[in-house]
Design a protein around this motif. Structure first.
Motif, PDB file in Angstrom:
ATOM      1  N   THR A 159       3.791  -2.607   6.342  1.00 20.90           N
ATOM      2  CA  THR A 159       5.184  -2.252   6.640  1.00 20.90           C
ATOM      3  C   THR A 159       5.460  -2.396   8.129  1.00 20.90           C
ATOM      4  OG1 THR A 159       5.102  -0.664   4.801  1.00 20.90           O
ATOM      5  CG2 THR A 159       6.965  -0.497   6.304  1.00 20.90           C
ATOM      6  N   LEU A 160       4.538  -1.927   8.939  1.00 19.22           N
ATOM      7  CA  LEU A 160       4.680  -2.084  10.391  1.00 19.22           C
ATOM      8  C   LEU A 160       4.684  -3.551  10.790  1.00 19.22           C
ATOM      9  CD1 LEU A 160       2.299   0.690  11.786  1.00 19.22           C
ATOM     10  CD2 LEU A 160       4.723   0.465  12.347  1.00 19.22           C
ATOM     11  N   PHE A 161       3.781  -4.322  10.212  1.00 19.17           N
ATOM     12  CA  PHE A 161       3.678  -5.743  10.535  1.00 19.17           C
ATOM     13  C   PHE A 161       4.993  -6.468  10.249  1.00 19.17           C
ATOM     14  CE2 PHE A 161       2.522 -10.091   8.969  1.00 19.17           C
ATOM     15  CZ  PHE A 161       2.168 -10.634  10.197  1.00 19.17           C
ATOM     16  N   MET A 162       5.576  -6.216   9.101  1.00 17.71           N
ATOM     17  CA  MET A 162       6.822  -6.881   8.745  1.00 17.71           C
ATOM     18  C   MET A 162       7.977  -6.380   9.609  1.00 17.71           C
ATOM     19  SD  MET A 162       5.771  -9.064   6.684  1.00 17.71           S
ATOM     20  CE  MET A 162       7.412  -9.785   6.552  1.00 17.71           C
ATOM     21  N   HIS A 163       7.975  -5.102   9.927  1.00 18.23           N
ATOM     22  CA  HIS A 163       9.026  -4.571  10.799  1.00 18.23           C
ATOM     23  C   HIS A 163       8.940  -5.197  12.184  1.00 18.23           C
ATOM     24  CE1 HIS A 163      11.917  -1.661  12.404  1.00 18.23           C
ATOM     25  NE2 HIS A 163      11.118  -1.587  13.456  1.00 18.23           N
ATOM     26  N   PHE A 164       7.738  -5.222  12.752  1.00 25.90           N
ATOM     27  CA  PHE A 164       7.567  -5.810  14.084  1.00 25.90           C
ATOM     28  C   PHE A 164       7.898  -7.299  14.073  1.00 25.90           C
ATOM     29  CE2 PHE A 164       4.212  -2.373  15.095  1.00 25.90           C
ATOM     30  CZ  PHE A 164       5.176  -1.553  15.662  1.00 25.90           C
TER      31      PHE A 164
END
Length: 229
Positions: A159-164
């Motif tokens: 989730t963090l990877f896609m958000h960033f």
């Protein structure tokens, strides 16, 4: 915005997972799923956001809670879709699209971005850069490597990877943050080289500057999640 309906906020370990309690009632996601987290530090970060709310609950001021709601409620069932999205971003990675001029911007892009493309290449993501505005087709191995990388992440990190990736416009910068090769703040600044150059030339719009500051602050806050896992 809803009124604050609770007085106290605390955390508790239940069956090896960590929960946030509002007046001794376990916090749940908007879809009524259990809001259970892998570490106490992460639960305390969420509790801090809820405790900081005053008369009104302002979700915009709770970035960690919002991201974890997505990670717990949506990411598990959307993983195949997210892997495809990561592959699409690979074609349009910001670091691959270079200005043909002026020289000072060309040099800044090269200085700021070349090293991170080389870093990505050393990890199997070999991307080619261009001065064209048209999306370039990257080597098939790059798409496969990004998909494999994303697939290997747990739900919170994915989730963090896609958000960033969405914030930076770059799978490379997002991967560097997840791997702690860059801080979230550093990656954010690198992603804005072009905008910063334009601001030097023409001045900075006050409203746009405020939006950028808020986005940077939120991005930095979400970067701390990696240290709490």
């Amino acid at each position: 915005m809803a009124n604050r309906f609770y007085k106290s906020v605390s955390t508790r370990e239940i069956s090896g997972r960590f929960h946030v309690l509002l007046d001794e009632r376990v916090l749940k996601t908007p879809g009524k799923m259990a809001f259970c987290l892998p570490t106490e530090l992460l639960a305390k970060a969420v509790a801090k956001e809820w405790d900081a709310q005053t008369d009104k609950i302002e979700p915009a001021k709770m970035p960690v809670t919002r991201l974890l709601n997505v990670a717990l409620e949506q990411t598990p069932s959307r993983r195949p879709e997210l892997l495809e999205e990561a592959k699409r971003y690979t074609s349009t990675d910001l670091l691959c699209y270079r200005a043909p001029e002026p020289r000072i911007l060309v040099e800044r892009q090269s200085e700021g971005w070349d090293g991170w493309l080389a870093w990505a290449k050393s990890r199997g993501v070999d991307l080619v850069s261009t001065q064209s505005l048209i999306a370039t087709v990257q080597p098939e191995s790059a798409y496969d490597s990004i998909a494999a990388y994303a697939e290997g992440l747990d739900d919170i990190r994915l989730t963090l990877f896609m958000h960033f990736t969405a914030v930076f416009g770059s799978v490379v910068l997002a991967m560097a943050v997840i791997e702690k090769a860059l801080t979230a703040g550093e990656a954010f600044d690198l992603s804005r080289l072009d905008i910063l150059y334009q601001n030097e030339l023409w001045g900075e719009d006050e409203e746009a500057a405020e939006i950028a500051r808020d986005l940077r602050n939120e991005t930095v806050s979400l970067g701390t999640v990696l240290d709490l896992l």
